[in-house]
Each structure stands twice: as structure tokens, then as C-alpha cells.
Design an enzyme around this catalytic site. Structure first.
Site, mmCIF file in Angstrom:
data_model
loop_
_atom_site.group_PDB
_atom_site.id
_atom_site.type_symbol
_atom_site.label_atom_id
_atom_site.label_comp_id
_atom_site.label_asym_id
_atom_site.label_seq_id
_atom_site.Cartn_x
_atom_site.Cartn_y
_atom_site.Cartn_z
ATOM 1 N N HIS A 17 68.418 54.351 70.497
ATOM 2 C CA HIS A 17 67.433 53.335 70.895
ATOM 3 C C HIS A 17 67.502 53.092 72.401
ATOM 4 O O HIS A 17 66.470 53.022 73.074
ATOM 5 C CB HIS A 17 67.718 51.995 70.198
ATOM 6 C CG HIS A 17 67.501 51.988 68.720
ATOM 7 N ND1 HIS A 17 68.467 51.594 67.832
ATOM 8 C CD2 HIS A 17 66.429 52.313 67.967
ATOM 9 C CE1 HIS A 17 67.996 51.667 66.589
ATOM 10 N NE2 HIS A 17 66.766 52.115 66.651
ATOM 11 N N LYS A 41 64.556 44.038 52.564
ATOM 12 C CA LYS A 41 65.481 45.105 52.969
ATOM 13 C C LYS A 41 66.844 44.483 53.257
ATOM 14 O O LYS A 41 66.920 43.494 53.994
ATOM 15 C CB LYS A 41 64.924 45.753 54.247
ATOM 16 C CG LYS A 41 65.390 47.176 54.484
ATOM 17 C CD LYS A 41 64.480 47.802 55.551
ATOM 18 C CE LYS A 41 65.171 48.831 56.385
ATOM 19 N NZ LYS A 41 64.335 49.326 57.472
ATOM 20 N N ARG A 91 62.981 62.067 65.993
ATOM 21 C CA ARG A 91 64.135 62.960 66.173
ATOM 22 C C ARG A 91 63.893 64.330 65.565
ATOM 23 O O ARG A 91 64.495 65.308 65.987
ATOM 24 C CB ARG A 91 65.377 62.344 65.512
ATOM 25 C CG ARG A 91 65.872 61.077 66.169
ATOM 26 C CD ARG A 91 66.747 60.284 65.244
ATOM 27 N NE ARG A 91 65.999 59.862 64.057
ATOM 28 C CZ ARG A 91 66.457 59.043 63.137
ATOM 29 N NH1 ARG A 91 67.672 58.581 63.217
ATOM 30 N NH2 ARG A 91 65.704 58.691 62.108
ATOM 31 N N SER A 129 70.510 54.419 62.483
ATOM 32 C CA SER A 129 71.096 53.099 62.227
ATOM 33 C C SER A 129 71.694 53.063 60.829
ATOM 34 O O SER A 129 72.691 52.395 60.581
ATOM 35 C CB SER A 129 70.041 52.000 62.362
ATOM 36 O OG SER A 129 69.709 51.807 63.705
HETATM 37 O O1 PNS Z 1 63.626 50.931 62.819
HETATM 38 P P1 PNS Z 1 62.751 51.019 61.599
HETATM 39 O O2 PNS Z 1 63.477 50.498 60.381
HETATM 40 O O3 PNS Z 1 62.206 52.400 61.384
HETATM 41 O O4 PNS Z 1 61.523 50.016 61.879
HETATM 42 C C1 PNS Z 1 60.566 49.806 60.906
HETATM 43 C C2 PNS Z 1 59.433 48.865 61.370
HETATM 44 C C3 PNS Z 1 59.965 47.468 61.692
HETATM 45 C C4 PNS Z 1 58.740 49.424 62.586
HETATM 46 C C5 PNS Z 1 58.446 48.862 60.165
HETATM 47 O O5 PNS Z 1 59.140 48.480 59.020
HETATM 48 C C6 PNS Z 1 57.234 47.965 60.372
HETATM 49 O O6 PNS Z 1 56.304 48.319 61.042
HETATM 50 N N1 PNS Z 1 57.266 46.792 59.731
HETATM 51 C C7 PNS Z 1 56.188 45.858 59.773
HETATM 52 C C8 PNS Z 1 55.402 45.882 58.453
HETATM 53 C C9 PNS Z 1 54.172 46.728 58.572
HETATM 54 O O7 PNS Z 1 53.359 46.578 59.463
HETATM 55 N N2 PNS Z 1 54.000 47.666 57.627
HETATM 56 C C10 PNS Z 1 52.909 48.581 57.593
HETATM 57 C C11 PNS Z 1 53.278 49.886 58.288
HETATM 58 S S1 PNS Z 1 52.118 51.133 57.909
#
Ligand code: PNS
Length: 164
Positions: A17, A41, A91, A129
Site C-alpha cells: 500500500h 467482514k 498485483r 493484507s
Molecule cells: O482493500 P480491499 O479489501 O480490497 O478494499 C475493498 C473496498 C473497500 C475497496 C471495497 O470493499 C469497496 O469498494 N467497498 C465499498 C462497497 C461498495 O461500493 N461495493 C460495490 C463495489 S462494486
């Protein structure tokens, strides 16, 4: 003025990150790091702990970024902060499959919001993570995975939790 939003769980922030934040910061006028709160989660670190570590890490690195936590849709928070671009790290091919699907789904909700993918340094492409959480939960050594002071803070927290 182009503002970007880099959303993530940051549970916890890793060297991967940090590498991305450093690469991306000079490309935009402003960068917001958004810690996603997902009550369904299971997280190892609380939202406050994740924000605290992000703050410490970016301050130490001299990076001028805004920090926030958000619950709900990514597109809503992007609209709220005025971000035109969402930044995500990629990645490998699996990341691309997942991320492109997420970007296209988000586009159905907010067509003007672009998602930009960035590739970290090769030395961090193995890092996730999820595996860091497993190492942390098992009391392992985080020093090659998580930037300071986050590594020490997390280990201190875990040691405290072990004390009855
Ligand atoms: O680091 P991560 O766990 O890959 O991050 C995930 C994150 C926070 C970017 C994702 O869970 C997210 O966008 N959450 C918000 C909910 C949302 O908008 N969902 C629809 C996505 S198509």
C-alpha cells in the site's frame, strides 16, 4: 484540480500500500485514503487502529494525503469527497479480473468516475493484507511486511490482547 480516492480495507496497511501511495500521490492534486468499513467482514484491526496506523505511516513518509473512514458504497464516498478517480493496486491477473469487474460495476452507478490501476514494485507483488493478518494473528514477525510504526503498534496490541 483532480482529486483521487484510494479506498481499501487497510487491515493492516502493508509495504505494498505504501509503495502505491508514494507512486500515486504526485500524479494528483489531492489524494484521499478511504478506509472501508464492512460490518459483515471480520477485521483484525478496528477502524480507529487502521486510521491511526495509516496516519502514522503517511506522516513519517512525509506524504500529504487526507484520511477518512467510510461505510456504504464507494461511489457515494467518491461523490461526497469530489474524487474523479479511484485508485486501486493490481498485483496479478486475479487482481485484474476482480478489480475490472468492480470498476465496471461502479461505472454503472457513477459513469464519470474513472478507476485507475497501478502496479506496485515487484518486491511487493506477493504481499496481501490477508496473509499479513494471519501472520499477525499467529504472533509472527511483521517487520518485512508492514511499515513502521504500524508493525510495532500491531504487535504491541496483539501482545496486550494475550495478557489475561
Ligand atoms: O482493500 P480491499 O479489501 O480490497 O478494499 C475493498 C473496498 C473497500 C475497496 C471495497 O470493499 C469497496 O469498494 N467497498 C465499498 C462497497 C461498495 O461500493 N461495493 C460495490 C463495489 S462494486
Amino acid at each position: 484540480m483532480v482529486k483521487a480516492l484510494f479506498p481499501g480495507s487497510f487491515d493492516p496497511i502493508t509495504f505494498g500500500h505504501l509503495d502505491l501511495i508514494r507512486r500515486v500521490r504526485p500524479l494528483f492534486d489531492a489524494l484521499v485514503l478511504g478506509v472501508g468499513i464492512n460490518p459483515s467482514k471480520r477485521s483484525l484491526f478496528s477502524t480507529e487502529e487502521r486510521l491511526h496506523c495509516l496516519r502514522e505511516v503517511v506522516e513519517r513518509a512525509g506524504l500529504d494525503v487526507e484520511l477518512m473512514a467510510f461505510e456504504g458504497l464507494l461511489v457515494s464516498v467518491a461523490r461526497q469527497v469530489g474524487a474523479r478517480v479511484v485508485v486501486r493496486g493490481i498485483r496479478n491477473a486475479s487482481d485484474f479480473d476482480y478489480e475490472s469487474s468492480m470498476a465496471l460495476t461502479n461505472r454503472t452507478q457513477l459513469p464519470d468516475l474513472e478507476t485507475a490501476f497501478f502496479v506496485p514494485s515487484p518486491q511487493w507483488t506477493f504481499l496481501s493484507s490477508r496473509f499479513v493478518r494471519e501472520i499477525a494473528a499467529g504472533g509472527g514477525d511483521l517487520k518485512d511486511l508492514v511499515p513502521e510504526p504500524a508493525a510495532s503498534l500491531y504487535l504491541r496490541k496483539l501482545r496486550r490482547a494475550e495478557i489475561p
